[in-house]
Design a protein around this motif. Sequence first.
Motif, mmCIF file in Angstrom:
data_model
loop_
_atom_site.group_PDB
_atom_site.id
_atom_site.type_symbol
_atom_site.label_atom_id
_atom_site.label_comp_id
_atom_site.label_asym_id
_atom_site.label_seq_id
_atom_site.Cartn_x
_atom_site.Cartn_y
_atom_site.Cartn_z
ATOM 1 N N HIS A 109 -0.729 14.909 -0.621
ATOM 2 C CA HIS A 109 0.146 14.006 -0.073
ATOM 3 C C HIS A 109 0.019 13.917 1.406
ATOM 4 C CE1 HIS A 109 2.678 13.979 -4.127
ATOM 5 N NE2 HIS A 109 1.249 14.203 -4.341
ATOM 6 N N ASP A 110 -0.213 14.777 2.017
ATOM 7 C CA ASP A 110 -0.309 14.886 3.437
ATOM 8 C C ASP A 110 -1.510 14.017 3.785
ATOM 9 O OD1 ASP A 110 -1.896 16.917 2.319
ATOM 10 O OD2 ASP A 110 -2.088 18.100 4.234
ATOM 11 N N ALA A 111 -2.554 13.895 3.114
ATOM 12 C CA ALA A 111 -3.800 13.236 3.431
ATOM 13 C C ALA A 111 -3.488 11.795 2.892
ATOM 14 C CB ALA A 111 -4.813 13.607 2.516
ATOM 15 N N HIS A 112 -2.660 11.495 1.704
ATOM 16 C CA HIS A 112 -2.200 10.167 1.522
ATOM 17 C C HIS A 112 -1.646 9.266 2.745
ATOM 18 C CE1 HIS A 112 -2.321 11.736 -2.993
ATOM 19 N NE2 HIS A 112 -3.518 11.762 -2.419
ATOM 20 N N ALA A 113 -0.664 10.155 3.109
ATOM 21 C CA ALA A 113 0.091 9.568 4.208
ATOM 22 C C ALA A 113 -0.508 9.331 5.672
ATOM 23 C CB ALA A 113 1.168 10.511 4.549
ATOM 24 N N ALA A 114 -1.365 10.122 5.757
ATOM 25 C CA ALA A 114 -2.377 10.065 7.015
ATOM 26 C C ALA A 114 -3.422 9.127 6.790
ATOM 27 C CB ALA A 114 -3.190 11.394 7.353
ATOM 28 N N MET A 115 -3.861 8.815 5.559
ATOM 29 C CA MET A 115 -4.920 7.615 5.361
ATOM 30 C C MET A 115 -4.024 6.334 5.493
ATOM 31 S SD MET A 115 -7.558 9.339 2.400
ATOM 32 C CE MET A 115 -6.120 8.870 1.195
ATOM 33 N N LEU A 116 -2.718 6.226 5.102
ATOM 34 C CA LEU A 116 -2.096 5.192 5.055
ATOM 35 C C LEU A 116 -1.662 4.735 6.616
ATOM 36 C CD1 LEU A 116 -0.966 2.669 3.822
ATOM 37 C CD2 LEU A 116 1.233 3.828 3.400
ATOM 38 N N LEU A 117 -1.477 5.792 7.344
ATOM 39 C CA LEU A 117 -1.432 5.467 8.895
ATOM 40 C C LEU A 117 -2.428 5.082 9.470
ATOM 41 C CD1 LEU A 117 0.792 8.614 9.863
ATOM 42 C CD2 LEU A 117 1.680 6.296 9.842
ATOM 43 N N LEU A 128 0.842 -1.285 -0.006
ATOM 44 C CA LEU A 128 0.131 0.001 0.001
ATOM 45 C C LEU A 128 0.988 1.070 -0.007
ATOM 46 C CD1 LEU A 128 -2.427 -0.900 2.777
ATOM 47 C CD2 LEU A 128 -2.848 -1.512 0.132
ATOM 48 N N ARG A 129 0.723 2.308 -0.801
ATOM 49 C CA ARG A 129 1.761 3.251 -1.101
ATOM 50 C C ARG A 129 0.995 4.627 -0.655
ATOM 51 N NH1 ARG A 129 0.995 7.391 -5.304
ATOM 52 N NH2 ARG A 129 2.941 7.866 -5.947
ATOM 53 N N ALA A 130 1.706 5.166 -0.093
ATOM 54 C CA ALA A 130 1.145 6.863 0.053
ATOM 55 C C ALA A 130 2.638 7.766 -0.177
ATOM 56 C CB ALA A 130 0.833 7.164 1.501
ATOM 57 N N ASP A 131 2.257 8.633 -0.864
ATOM 58 C CA ASP A 131 3.381 10.030 -1.204
ATOM 59 C C ASP A 131 3.253 10.879 -0.180
ATOM 60 O OD1 ASP A 131 1.183 10.514 -2.208
ATOM 61 O OD2 ASP A 131 1.781 10.641 -4.328
ATOM 62 N N GLY A 176 -10.773 6.515 2.838
ATOM 63 C CA GLY A 176 -9.394 6.073 2.228
ATOM 64 C C GLY A 176 -8.746 5.068 3.179
ATOM 65 N N SER A 177 -8.724 5.211 4.416
ATOM 66 C CA SER A 177 -8.209 4.143 5.365
ATOM 67 C C SER A 177 -8.884 3.016 5.133
ATOM 68 C CB SER A 177 -8.122 4.671 6.668
ATOM 69 O OG SER A 177 -7.359 6.091 6.891
ATOM 70 N N ALA A 178 -10.332 3.140 5.211
ATOM 71 C CA ALA A 178 -11.006 1.986 5.201
ATOM 72 C C ALA A 178 -10.686 1.144 3.669
ATOM 73 C CB ALA A 178 -12.391 2.233 5.138
#
Length: 408
Positions: free
Chosen positions: A121-129, A92-95, A390-392
């Motif tokens: 990209h801040d949202a991408h990282a947060a969703m992956l967290l 699973l990737r987040a920039d 996104g996380s789900a």
Amino acid sequence: MNEMLEKARAIEQQIIADRRCLHQIPEVGVYTPKTAEYVKQRLGEMGIEHRDCGVHSQEDREKMVFAGYPDAPTSTGVVGLIGKGEGPCILLRADMDGLPMEETTGLDFASKGNTAHMCGHDAHAAMLLGAARILKDMEEQLPGTVKLMFQPGEEMGYGSRTMVEDGLLENPKVDAAMALHVGPQVEVGKLTYSPGVASGAMATFIISIQGKGGHSSEPQKTVDPVNIATQLCSALNLLIPREVDPEAFATLTVGALNGGRASNIIPDTAEIMVSFRTLSPEAYDHLLQRIPEILDHYVKAWRGTYSVRVLKTPSTVCDRQFSEELVPFVGQVLGEENVLPAPPMKGAEDFGHVTRLVPGFYAFMGAGSPEGYPLHNPNMVLDESAFALGSAILANCAVEWLKKHAGQ
């Protein structure tokens, strides 16, 4: 309510808090030390095994500085692992890099200065967290391994490559990879994807031409690099209309031509910067071959010499079989009617460095409305209610895909 969405809603405030913290520390390029440190701290708090991942060659470092980007002594990617390291493995990737621009949203947590997270990209990282938290809590039940990829330098077009070259896809070997991108002009609760080619391929050529300067009254004693550069520009601009299938999307632009400062002096050097974009893999390969050929012949025809720096980003591709598997899993979170195919985007996306090596899936997830400001706009605002979705989606796709492939 879908089980993963229920779990994501339970930690929604933490996902939003992570995003707001990251939003205030935007960093540009492959060197994002503050962002990487935040991600590692959060993974550590969750008890998730992680390591630094990324190699930055001296050649790439010099290219970026030459192109006007900040110097990057290293690549600050982070990889996390959840599971026992056995069975199938999904990535699973987040920039997590920002843009060299100011933010004018007026948000309480807006970034300050000349860098900002105007691509989400801040949202991408947060969703992956957030997905990592869900997956870690059910680690004992996972029938395989989830690899978490937090990458810098997506906007540079090669951040993911720095991680691939540092063993991202090995130990354990990655079998498939997934990435989401927020869409501020896509309605919350919707997701679009492009079967097959999902993003444009891009290449940039930074060409330095060495001539022999002199007085404009004695051109026969010189080698005029400006003349070479202008001839080269004309020749390159004929490539697409004469050698690329008219049915293919392809553009070529000479974005910079520099040389000389006075009308009576033939300068020693000139420089041009050329880039092309295309949705056609055939056109991409053809142009990568033909531009160096034309460059070499034209410069030598006029007795010059040259050096060239090339930056390449291949198309991101949605593997059809993998996409067919994941789309129903996304539909379990959003509803099948809200998961729709769409035309590929013409912009580049460096997840292509991953999808050229393993089956991949890339999608745009709604985080706004059609009336919102677009990506890369200083006023772009995301709807925070989308982040739990996104996380789900990430967690559900990982778990269901692992179940499907366990024991194979």
